[in-house]
Design a protein around this motif. Structure first.
Motif, PDB file in Angstrom:
ATOM      1  N   MET A 117       0.924  -1.375   0.006  1.00  0.00           N
ATOM      2  CA  MET A 117       0.002  -0.081  -0.106  1.00  0.00           C
ATOM      3  C   MET A 117       0.834   1.132   0.160  1.00  0.00           C
ATOM      4  O   MET A 117       0.680   2.175  -0.495  1.00  0.00           O
ATOM      5  CB  MET A 117      -0.778   0.209   1.221  1.00  0.00           C
ATOM      6  CG  MET A 117      -2.043  -1.112   1.264  1.00  0.00           C
ATOM      7  SD  MET A 117      -2.909  -1.048  -0.187  1.00  0.00           S
ATOM      8  CE  MET A 117      -2.179  -2.504  -1.183  1.00  0.00           C
ATOM      9  N   TYR A 118       2.201   1.187   0.756  1.00  0.00           N
ATOM     10  CA  TYR A 118       3.060   2.364   0.883  1.00  0.00           C
ATOM     11  C   TYR A 118       3.572   2.443  -0.525  1.00  0.00           C
ATOM     12  O   TYR A 118       3.915   3.660  -0.860  1.00  0.00           O
ATOM     13  CB  TYR A 118       3.835   2.059   1.991  1.00  0.00           C
ATOM     14  CG  TYR A 118       3.260   2.301   3.279  1.00  0.00           C
ATOM     15  CD1 TYR A 118       2.247   3.044   3.422  1.00  0.00           C
ATOM     16  CD2 TYR A 118       3.835   1.609   4.233  1.00  0.00           C
ATOM     17  CE1 TYR A 118       1.747   3.320   4.687  1.00  0.00           C
ATOM     18  CE2 TYR A 118       3.444   1.716   5.695  1.00  0.00           C
ATOM     19  CZ  TYR A 118       2.102   2.468   5.955  1.00  0.00           C
ATOM     20  OH  TYR A 118       1.690   2.639   7.061  1.00  0.00           O
ATOM     21  N   LEU A 124       1.224   8.134   2.071  1.00  0.00           N
ATOM     22  CA  LEU A 124       0.636   7.341   3.273  1.00  0.00           C
ATOM     23  C   LEU A 124       1.808   6.818   4.415  1.00  0.00           C
ATOM     24  O   LEU A 124       1.734   6.771   5.447  1.00  0.00           O
ATOM     25  CB  LEU A 124      -0.169   6.359   3.092  1.00  0.00           C
ATOM     26  CG  LEU A 124      -1.659   6.593   2.344  1.00  0.00           C
ATOM     27  CD1 LEU A 124      -2.468   5.623   2.136  1.00  0.00           C
ATOM     28  CD2 LEU A 124      -2.326   7.746   3.242  1.00  0.00           C
ATOM     29  N   GLU A 125       2.831   6.594   3.403  1.00  0.00           N
ATOM     30  CA  GLU A 125       3.986   5.819   4.583  1.00  0.00           C
ATOM     31  C   GLU A 125       4.791   7.179   5.176  1.00  0.00           C
ATOM     32  O   GLU A 125       4.847   7.125   6.227  1.00  0.00           O
ATOM     33  CB  GLU A 125       5.110   5.468   3.255  1.00  0.00           C
ATOM     34  CG  GLU A 125       6.344   4.805   4.352  1.00  0.00           C
ATOM     35  CD  GLU A 125       7.093   3.947   3.626  1.00  0.00           C
ATOM     36  OE1 GLU A 125       7.067   3.850   2.161  1.00  0.00           O
ATOM     37  OE2 GLU A 125       7.818   3.067   4.069  1.00  0.00           O
ATOM     38  N   LEU A 143      -6.053   7.233   1.933  1.00  0.00           N
ATOM     39  CA  LEU A 143      -6.358   6.284   3.173  1.00  0.00           C
ATOM     40  C   LEU A 143      -7.447   5.221   2.724  1.00  0.00           C
ATOM     41  O   LEU A 143      -7.448   4.060   2.892  1.00  0.00           O
ATOM     42  CB  LEU A 143      -6.250   6.861   4.235  1.00  0.00           C
ATOM     43  CG  LEU A 143      -6.437   5.953   5.460  1.00  0.00           C
ATOM     44  CD1 LEU A 143      -5.309   4.878   5.678  1.00  0.00           C
ATOM     45  CD2 LEU A 143      -6.192   6.918   6.894  1.00  0.00           C
ATOM     46  N   SER A 144      -8.686   5.887   2.623  1.00  0.00           N
ATOM     47  CA  SER A 144      -9.906   5.174   2.291  1.00  0.00           C
ATOM     48  C   SER A 144      -9.745   4.276   1.198  1.00  0.00           C
ATOM     49  O   SER A 144     -10.115   3.004   1.169  1.00  0.00           O
ATOM     50  CB  SER A 144     -10.750   6.096   1.928  1.00  0.00           C
ATOM     51  OG  SER A 144     -12.270   5.566   2.222  1.00  0.00           O
ATOM     52  N   ALA A 148      -9.438  -0.086   1.486  1.00  0.00           N
ATOM     53  CA  ALA A 148     -10.142  -1.196   0.695  1.00  0.00           C
ATOM     54  C   ALA A 148      -9.061  -2.116  -0.053  1.00  0.00           C
ATOM     55  O   ALA A 148      -9.322  -3.306  -0.307  1.00  0.00           O
ATOM     56  CB  ALA A 148     -11.194  -0.354  -0.421  1.00  0.00           C
ATOM     57  N   LEU A 149      -8.067  -1.312  -0.812  1.00  0.00           N
ATOM     58  CA  LEU A 149      -7.086  -2.193  -1.640  1.00  0.00           C
ATOM     59  C   LEU A 149      -6.378  -3.340  -0.616  1.00  0.00           C
ATOM     60  O   LEU A 149      -6.128  -4.193  -1.262  1.00  0.00           O
ATOM     61  CB  LEU A 149      -6.193  -1.154  -2.112  1.00  0.00           C
ATOM     62  CG  LEU A 149      -6.369  -0.547  -3.567  1.00  0.00           C
ATOM     63  CD1 LEU A 149      -5.190   0.016  -4.117  1.00  0.00           C
ATOM     64  CD2 LEU A 149      -7.125  -1.332  -4.677  1.00  0.00           C
ATOM     65  N   ILE A 150      -6.080  -2.939   0.601  1.00  0.00           N
ATOM     66  CA  ILE A 150      -5.183  -3.864   1.297  1.00  0.00           C
ATOM     67  C   ILE A 150      -6.041  -5.163   1.602  1.00  0.00           C
ATOM     68  O   ILE A 150      -5.450  -6.222   2.015  1.00  0.00           O
ATOM     69  CB  ILE A 150      -5.050  -3.294   2.752  1.00  0.00           C
ATOM     70  CG1 ILE A 150      -3.852  -3.884   3.352  1.00  0.00           C
ATOM     71  CG2 ILE A 150      -6.034  -3.264   3.699  1.00  0.00           C
ATOM     72  CD1 ILE A 150      -3.083  -3.233   4.310  1.00  0.00           C
TER      73      ILE A 150
END
Ligand code: ATP
Length: 249
Positions: A117-118, A124-125, A143-144, A148-150
Motif C-alpha cells: 500500500m505504501y 501514506l508512508e 487512506l480510504s 479497501a485495496l489492502i
C-alpha cells in the motif's frame, strides 16, 4: 460471463423506491463509470451491490452466484469492497493503524502487505504515524482507497472519490487511481466530476431517476456531447424528490 450482473433491480429506502428495474453488467478487469445527476441513484446502485440498501429486488449475480439474498458481510467476503463517499477513517487512530484494522478485518480474500500500500501511496508512508483526524481531505481519500485495496478486492466500488477535494488534490488522486486500475481489479466508479471518471473508465452507464438512461463506451460518450448536456449538465438541479420522504438510513 460478466463478473457482475444486475437485471431488473429495484431498491427501496423504507417505502420509497430509489432504483427502478436497473440493468448493469461489468466484465472482469473492466473500469465502469456510473454517471448521473445528484440523487439519480448512483450511490444506491453501489449500496445495492454491497447489500446495504434497505431492500433490493431483482437479479444480482456476482462471479456466477446469486448474491441478492446475501448479507453485507458475505458479499464483502467474496471480494466486493466499497470506498464510501464519506471515507469513514478512524479519526483517533494513525494511518498505519487504520490500515492494519482493515487488513486484520479481511475475510474471504488474502490481504496484501501494508508495504504494498505504501508503494502505491508513498504519501501514506510519510504520514504513517499521523492521526486520521489530522489528514487533509485528499489524504483521507487516499487512506480510504488503501483500506479497501489492502483487502485485495476483486470488485472495487469507488463512490464519488473526488467529492470535496481541491483540483490539485484531484490530480494526485487521479494518478494514484490510474495505478490502482492498472492492477488486477474490476472497478465501478461514481462521479459528479465527469471528466475524472471518463479518464479512468472504459465504459459508462448514465442513470436518471433510478433507471438506465444510456450505456456505452467512453468514446461514444465523448463523441455525443448532447448526452452529457442532456443527462449530466450542472444546473439541472436535484432529481426526483420521490425518494426523500422515508429517511430511514
Ligand atoms: P448523489 O450524487 O447526491 O450522492 P446519487 O446519484 O448517488 O446522488 P442516491 O444517493 O443513490 O443518488 O439517491 C437516489 C435516491 O434515493 C434519491 O432520491 C435520494 O433522495 C434517495 N435516498 C438516498 N439515500 C436515502 C436514504 N437513506 N433514505 C431515503 N432516501 C434515500
Amino acid at each position: 460471463m460478466s463478473l457482475l450482473e444486475l437485471e431488473g433491480v429495484d431498491a427501496y429506502y423504507g417505502a420509497s423506491q430509489a432504483l427502478f428495474g436497473l440493468d448493469l453488467a461489468v466484465e472482469q478487469n473492466e473500469v465502469v463509470a456510473l454517471l448521473g445527476r445528484n440523487g439519480a441513484g448512483k450511490t444506491t446502485t453501489l449500496r445495492t451491490i454491497t447489500g446495504t440498501v434497505g431492500r433490493r429486488e431483482g437479479h444480482i449475480e456476482y462471479d456466477g452466484e446469486d448474491i441478492s439474498g446475501l448479507s453485507v458481510e458475505a458479499i464483502s467476503n467474496r471480494g466486493v469492497k466499497l470506498v464510501p463517499e464519506d471515507r469513514r477513517i478512524f479519526p483517533t487512530l494513525t494511518v498505519r493503524e487504520n490500515l492494519l484494522i482493515a487488513r486484520d478485518a479481511c475475510k474471504g480474500t488474502d490481504p496484501r502487505p501494508i508495504e504494498e500500500m505504501y508503494e502505491v501511496f508513498p504519501k501514506l508512508e510519510e504520514l504513517n504515524q499521523s492521526l486520521g483526524q489530522n489528514l487533509s481531505g485528499g489524504e483521507q481519500q487516499m487512506l480510504s482507497v488503501a483500506r479497501a485495496l489492502i483487502q485485495s478486492p476483486d470488485l472495487l466500488l469507488l463512490d464519488e472519490p473526488t467529492e470535496g477535494l481541491a483540483p490539485v488534490i484531484v490530480e494526485d488522486l487521479s494518478e494514484v487511481l490510474h495505478e490502482v486500475v492498472s492492477q488486477d481489479v474490476t472497478v465501478i466508479i461514481t462521479e459528479q466530476n465527469v471528466e475524472f471518471a471518463l479518464e479512468l473508465s472504459e465504459r459508462a452507464y448514465i442513470i436518471q431517476k433510478g433507471s438506465n438512461a444510456w450505456e456505452g463506451s467512453i468514446e461514444e460518450l465523448r463523441a455525443n456531447e448532447g448526452l452529457l448536456d442532456q443527462y449530466l449538465s450542472v444546473g439541472g438541479g436535484e432529481e426526483g424528490t420521490e425518494g426523500e420522504a422515508a429517511g430511514d438510513d
